[in-house]
Write a protein that holds these residues in place. Structure first.
Motif, PDB file in Angstrom:
ATOM      1  N   ILE A  10       0.942  15.316  22.572  1.00 53.67           N
ATOM      2  CA  ILE A  10       0.693  13.911  22.242  1.00 53.67           C
ATOM      3  C   ILE A  10       1.995  13.129  22.380  1.00 53.67           C
ATOM      4  CG2 ILE A  10      -1.192  14.450  20.641  1.00 53.67           C
ATOM      5  CD1 ILE A  10       0.730  13.878  18.323  1.00 53.67           C
ATOM      6  N   ASP A  11       1.891  11.834  22.348  1.00 57.14           N
ATOM      7  CA  ASP A  11       3.074  10.976  22.419  1.00 57.14           C
ATOM      8  C   ASP A  11       4.036  11.320  21.284  1.00 57.14           C
ATOM      9  OD1 ASP A  11       4.288   8.263  23.484  1.00 57.14           O
ATOM     10  OD2 ASP A  11       4.286   8.148  21.290  1.00 57.14           O
ATOM     11  N   ARG A  12       5.302  11.476  21.618  1.00 58.08           N
ATOM     12  CA  ARG A  12       6.304  11.912  20.641  1.00 58.08           C
ATOM     13  C   ARG A  12       6.465  10.907  19.503  1.00 58.08           C
ATOM     14  NH1 ARG A  12       9.723  16.117  18.721  1.00 58.08           N
ATOM     15  NH2 ARG A  12      11.811  15.330  18.365  1.00 58.08           N
ATOM     16  N   THR A  13       6.468   9.625  19.812  1.00 57.96           N
ATOM     17  CA  THR A  13       6.637   8.602  18.770  1.00 57.96           C
ATOM     18  C   THR A  13       5.477   8.647  17.790  1.00 57.96           C
ATOM     19  OG1 THR A  13       7.877   7.186  20.288  1.00 57.96           O
ATOM     20  CG2 THR A  13       6.930   6.150  18.325  1.00 57.96           C
ATOM     21  N   VAL A  14       4.274   8.766  18.313  1.00 58.04           N
ATOM     22  CA  VAL A  14       3.087   8.871  17.456  1.00 58.04           C
ATOM     23  C   VAL A  14       3.194  10.092  16.554  1.00 58.04           C
ATOM     24  CG1 VAL A  14       0.592   9.246  17.446  1.00 58.04           C
ATOM     25  CG2 VAL A  14       1.603   7.615  19.059  1.00 58.04           C
ATOM     26  N   TYR A  15       3.614  11.205  17.135  1.00 57.75           N
ATOM     27  CA  TYR A  15       3.743  12.451  16.364  1.00 57.75           C
ATOM     28  C   TYR A  15       4.731  12.288  15.213  1.00 57.75           C
ATOM     29  CZ  TYR A  15       5.347  17.117  15.140  1.00 57.75           C
ATOM     30  OH  TYR A  15       5.717  18.243  14.437  1.00 57.75           O
ATOM     31  N   GLU A  18       5.804   9.622  13.707  1.00 55.83           N
ATOM     32  CA  GLU A  18       5.347   8.694  12.677  1.00 55.83           C
ATOM     33  C   GLU A  18       4.281   9.331  11.795  1.00 55.83           C
ATOM     34  OE1 GLU A  18       4.264   5.049  14.549  1.00 55.83           O
ATOM     35  OE2 GLU A  18       6.349   4.453  14.913  1.00 55.83           O
ATOM     36  N   ARG A  47       9.691  12.589  25.335  1.00 55.66           N
ATOM     37  CA  ARG A  47       8.607  11.610  25.401  1.00 55.66           C
ATOM     38  C   ARG A  47       7.278  12.137  24.861  1.00 55.66           C
ATOM     39  NH1 ARG A  47      12.154   8.863  25.365  1.00 55.66           N
ATOM     40  NH2 ARG A  47      13.058   7.525  26.986  1.00 55.66           N
ATOM     41  N   ARG A  48       7.060  13.453  24.980  1.00 54.99           N
ATOM     42  CA  ARG A  48       5.811  14.029  24.488  1.00 54.99           C
ATOM     43  C   ARG A  48       6.109  15.201  23.563  1.00 54.99           C
ATOM     44  NH1 ARG A  48       1.422  12.089  26.141  1.00 54.99           N
ATOM     45  NH2 ARG A  48       0.110  13.814  25.465  1.00 54.99           N
ATOM     46  N   ASP A  79       8.964  18.645  29.123  1.00 57.18           N
ATOM     47  CA  ASP A  79       7.727  18.956  28.405  1.00 57.18           C
ATOM     48  C   ASP A  79       7.455  20.455  28.513  1.00 57.18           C
ATOM     49  OD1 ASP A  79       5.204  19.261  27.358  1.00 57.18           O
ATOM     50  OD2 ASP A  79       4.258  17.726  28.613  1.00 57.18           O
TER      51      ASP A  79
END
Length: 217
Positions: free
Chosen positions: A51-56, A58, A91-92, A129
């Motif tokens: 998944i998107d690293r920033t989302v993870y 947070e 990034r991921r 990745d």
């Protein structure tokens, strides 16, 4: 001496912990050591594609500010180990299952140490990745593993289940955080401990024989 290390390839503390163990062992050069690595999954429900690293971050830490503080603490702890993290390059957030499968092959071929270092570096320093099999094939070539060996591993239908089972065994033993180190099946400690702490455990394990040692399988 047998040393069992339980780790995850997406755990920055595991990268630091491995380097600190190397530093500790360098202080006991005459001690023969057999190191065995065992998979742990910090994110067992991670989708295969990640998944998107920033989302993870947070979701895991409850916000960008808290995530930044945690990553800064890891970077500070890495000082003196030769590890420089580039978290901004990631990034991921990948699933770590296939990277553990690569390292299973590396352990069989006797190159687990270099392969583990390359997987960590690929993710934490190059921002690659490590859930992407193309990246894992590149890592395999970098440490001299043939693509045929990795082909055979990824073709095995039991491969994923074996990693999941190893993760389950670690939890059943009471391991809830990584890295975790077990020395001669008798003394265990969790966390990226300083070399002097690890050295005390090494010396204690050398001096003490346990009749029925506990061994991670």
């Amino acid at each position: 001496m047998r040393i069992d290390i339980v780790f995850d390839t997406v755990c920055p503390w595991c990268f630091v912990g491995k380097r600190r163990l190397t530093d500790a062992l360098a202080l006991r050069p005459g001690v023969p050591v057999a190191v065995h690595y065992h998979p742990f999954l910090l994110n067992p429900d991670m989708p295969a594609g990640g998944i998107d690293r920033t989302v993870y971050l947070e979701r895991k830490f409850g916000g960008a500010h808290r995530a930044r503080r945690v990553l800064e603490a890891v970077s500070m702890a890495a000082q003196g180990t030769g590890v420089t993290f580039r978290f901004d390059a990631i990034r991921r957030m990948p699933s770590s299952v296939d990277s553990h499968r690569l390292l299973r092959v590396a352990q069989e071929q006797g190159v687990i140490g270099p392969a583990m270092d390359r997987v960590f570096a690929a993710f934490f320093q190059d921002g690659r990745d490590i859930g992407d099999r193309a990246v894992l094939y590149a890592v395999a070539r970098e440490v001299g593993l043939s693509e045929a060996l990795l082909d055979a591993e990824f073709a095995r239908t039991a491969g994923i289940a074996e990693i999941m089972a190893a993760n389950g065994r670690a939890h059943a033993m009471g391991i809830s955080g990584v890295p975790s180190f077990i020395f001669n099946g008798s003394y265990a400690i969790a966390g990226a401990q300083e070399p002097d702490v690890l050295l005390r455990l090494i010396d204690l394990a050398l001096e003490t024989e346990v009749r029925d040692p506990v061994t991670v399988r």
